[in-house]
Design an enzyme around this catalytic site. Sequence first.
Site, short mmCIF file in Angstrom:
data_model
loop_
_atom_site.label_atom_id
_atom_site.label_comp_id
_atom_site.label_asym_id
_atom_site.label_seq_id
_atom_site.Cartn_x
_atom_site.Cartn_y
_atom_site.Cartn_z
N GLY A 32 0.76 -1.32 0.19
CA GLY A 32 -0.08 0.20 0.08
C GLY A 32 0.74 1.30 0.05
O GLY A 32 1.81 1.40 -0.53
N SER A 33 0.35 2.30 0.73
CA SER A 33 0.74 3.73 0.87
C SER A 33 2.38 3.77 1.27
O SER A 33 2.88 4.78 0.93
CB SER A 33 -0.11 4.41 1.43
OG SER A 33 -1.32 4.62 0.93
#
Length: 597
Positions: free
Chosen positions: A316-317
């Site tokens: 993810g981020s």
Amino acid sequence: MSDAPLRIPLRPLARVLDARQKGENPDAIEKENLRLRHEEMRDRARTRAEGRILVLGAMFALAFATIGIKMWVVAESEPAEPRTSIAGAQIVAQRGDIVDRHGRVLATNLDTYSLYAHPHQMVEPVKAAKELARIFPDLEEDRLTKDFTGKRRFVWIRRKISPEQRQAVHDLGEPGLLFGPREMRLYPNGAIAAHILGGASYGEEGVHAAEIKGTAGVERQFDDYLTDPANGGKPLELSIDLTVQAASEKILYGGMKLMNAKGATSILMDVKTGEIISMVSLPDFDPNDRPAPPTEGHPDDSPLFNRAVQGVYELGSTFKIFTAAQAVDLGIAKQDTMVDIRGPIRWGRHSIRDFHWYGKELSVADIIIKSSNIGTARLAEQIGIERQKQFLADLGLFEPTPVELIEAPSGAPLLQKQWSELTTMTVSFGHGISISPLHMAAAYATIANDGQRVQPTLLRRTEPANGPQVMSKPAAREAQDMLRQVVTKGTASFARIDHYDIAGKTGTADKPKPTGGYYKDKVIATFASMFPAHDPRYVLVVTLDEGVETSGDEPRRTAGWTAVPIAAEMITRVAPLLGLRPAIAQSPLAGITLTSN
């Protein structure tokens, strides 16, 4: 007669004639010669008998001396069980120790015994089978009885037994039960660092020796080194710190249970040398009693699965900082450069959206602080496909997990076959690419090391590992500053702790289904961090599998609520163990008036 003296006549003619002339009796001559002949025969027989007696005496003396010496040797020797002689090469049992960075033992050898049987020498085989089943509950009495009463002349019972078990078997008094000395591999710290050590088992073995071979982990990776006599017993020195490893495992286990996670992993790494100070994967196991590999289900359902190196996930981020750092490094943007974040971005039937509405534009720093997918995708568009791929490759994110573990090659990243512009945008915020947590730790260590790539290692190093320069030092420093702001005013606010400044980025990714698509209520939550923020020396990555915080009215699955608090607690506990001084804020000098000269 055959003897020469017997050929001499008893009545020599010359002496007989001479005796007649002198008027003597010739018969006396015969008697005298006969007497002399008998005396000579007697003396010869006596000499022969005395010689024979002397030789016989010497033989008896030698025999008694030999027996006496043998009895003395037996009396002076240590008693031992009878051993079956096996032809072939000698089994080498000695194996080097494994120690941590401070020389504390992680794996060593212990003298023990094996237990085997010669059924043809047994007095009461049925009773022996019953008693052995009592001593060793995992053995089947019926099976032992069949083995002991059949035609087999040799039966393995246990490859290794404890001293208490050996004494219990010895007390049975069964002559057909025999013990063979051997070594066993001992892990004195139990499950601590289980996935790093891996475990060992027996290879070639006989009744009085056994070869110890590595099964997994560094035991398997460095099998040749640990068994090489040329090393002279020198231990294998790892980079991990036993104290830090134990503390990390305890904190991560508590956090995993608190966050209701299926599994968890953490990696603590020195950003200068690449040394892995601790690496935890949960659930774990005790290498002293290593479980069997699973035969069904997903591999990560087994405690043998090393999530740090074998688990490949969309993280993810945590990827967003790579996009921002590359944009700064290429001169495309600076921290305060404003980026259009109006959305959603549509690509065919796909849409890229933000988790919240952040307005029409954000600065590059705020894109990282607020974790804007749209803003990151806009930066990736400007970077382009080829430059993005080359940058990620330079970070080592396209290679199998780079560490000295036999399992590491299985942690190969999962990449898109067709790297389109849409792929460039989704990869920029950590979707469409799967890597291991160790990949992430190494990439963040490169940022913390002022842009110089770091190669992770489980071996003790004394000097920095200088790799290629992946990004400029100013770009790396800008990235460090943006990561610090994520903690001070962004999604990782739970990492604001007293005495230690932390920089890092959260990442929450929906977990993919085995059949395709993504779960709506299962995530992989990650916090990739570095500390101290002003001069990073260590990188810590914490990843939770299906973690969820349930103290509030609604379940919270984002990394800011799950992974970040665990990482903050871990840093609070291990930083002093690493020799990092806490930053103590000065109190105001109450009641003191400053004057000038």
